[in-house]
Write a protein that holds these residues in place. Structure first.
Motif, short mmCIF file in Angstrom:
data_model
loop_
_atom_site.label_atom_id
_atom_site.label_comp_id
_atom_site.label_asym_id
_atom_site.label_seq_id
_atom_site.Cartn_x
_atom_site.Cartn_y
_atom_site.Cartn_z
N VAL A 127 0.86 -1.18 0.00
CA VAL A 127 0.00 0.00 0.00
C VAL A 127 0.90 1.23 0.00
N GLU A 128 0.37 2.39 -0.32
CA GLU A 128 1.16 3.62 -0.30
C GLU A 128 1.38 4.04 1.15
N CYS A 129 2.61 4.45 1.48
CA CYS A 129 2.95 4.86 2.84
C CYS A 129 2.23 6.17 3.17
N PRO A 130 1.51 6.24 4.29
CA PRO A 130 0.83 7.48 4.64
C PRO A 130 1.78 8.56 5.16
N VAL A 131 3.02 8.21 5.48
CA VAL A 131 3.97 9.18 6.01
C VAL A 131 4.77 9.84 4.90
N CYS A 132 5.40 9.02 4.03
CA CYS A 132 6.30 9.58 3.02
C CYS A 132 5.77 9.44 1.60
N GLY A 133 4.71 8.67 1.38
CA GLY A 133 4.14 8.51 0.05
C GLY A 133 4.79 7.44 -0.79
N PHE A 134 5.69 6.64 -0.21
CA PHE A 134 6.34 5.54 -0.94
C PHE A 134 5.27 4.55 -1.37
N GLY A 135 5.27 4.14 -2.62
CA GLY A 135 4.19 3.35 -3.17
C GLY A 135 4.21 1.87 -2.84
N ASP A 136 5.32 1.35 -2.30
CA ASP A 136 5.42 -0.09 -2.03
C ASP A 136 5.63 -0.39 -0.55
N ALA A 137 4.96 0.33 0.33
CA ALA A 137 5.07 0.00 1.76
C ALA A 137 4.41 -1.35 1.98
N GLU A 138 5.01 -2.16 2.84
CA GLU A 138 4.52 -3.52 3.04
C GLU A 138 3.41 -3.56 4.08
N VAL A 139 2.41 -4.40 3.84
CA VAL A 139 1.37 -4.66 4.82
C VAL A 139 1.67 -6.03 5.41
N LYS A 140 1.79 -6.08 6.75
CA LYS A 140 2.11 -7.31 7.44
C LYS A 140 1.07 -7.54 8.53
N GLU A 141 1.14 -8.70 9.19
CA GLU A 141 0.22 -9.00 10.29
C GLU A 141 1.00 -9.06 11.59
N ASP A 142 0.44 -8.48 12.66
CA ASP A 142 1.08 -8.55 13.97
C ASP A 142 0.65 -9.83 14.68
N LYS A 143 1.04 -9.97 15.94
CA LYS A 143 0.76 -11.20 16.67
C LYS A 143 -0.74 -11.42 16.92
N ASN A 144 -1.54 -10.36 16.83
CA ASN A 144 -2.98 -10.49 17.01
C ASN A 144 -3.73 -10.62 15.68
N ASP A 145 -3.00 -10.85 14.60
CA ASP A 145 -3.54 -10.96 13.25
C ASP A 145 -4.19 -9.68 12.76
N HIS A 146 -3.75 -8.54 13.27
CA HIS A 146 -4.20 -7.25 12.75
C HIS A 146 -3.17 -6.79 11.71
N ALA A 147 -3.64 -6.19 10.64
CA ALA A 147 -2.73 -5.72 9.60
C ALA A 147 -2.06 -4.42 10.06
#
Length: 115
Positions: free
Chosen positions: A9-29
């Protein structure tokens, strides 16, 4: 444990177009930008659902293995000749005696005790 990306997804901070979406230990993205190293977490199911709807899923390309030629048989060789008899090891000798240890050096306090 290294987390693998489930989308981009696009980074909301710097606008980089390939920021990664990962899951944390609670399965939240959550978003991890490799460009600015920002991390943006979702803390409830509503925001988690919105982020997952916005992301571009990671696609894995599976390639068929290339057809390989059958292995070429190696030429057979004659078995190696029997090794020559080894000479007997030399008889053990008495171990040399180590040199005597030097006398210990006096410490920094020795001159104080001598007075």
């Amino acid at each position: 444990m290294k987390k693998t990306a489930i989308g981009h997804v696009e980074c909301p901070v710097c606008g980089f177009g390939d920021a990664e979406v990962k899951e944390d230990k609670n399965d939240h993205a959550y978003i991890h930008c490799v460009d600015c190293n920002a991390q943006v977490f979702t803390r409830n199911p509503f925001r988690d659902k919105k982020l997952r709807a916005r992301m571009r899923p990671v696609t894995v390309t599976v390639r068929e293995p290339a057809a390989t030629a059958p292995p070429v048989p190696l030429p057979t060789e004659a078995p190696p000749a029997a090794p020559a008899a080894r000479p007997a090891p030399p008889a053990p000798t008495a171990a040399p005696t180590p040199p005597p240890k030097p006398a210990p050096k006096p410490g920094w306090f020795q001159p104080l005790l001598a007075k």
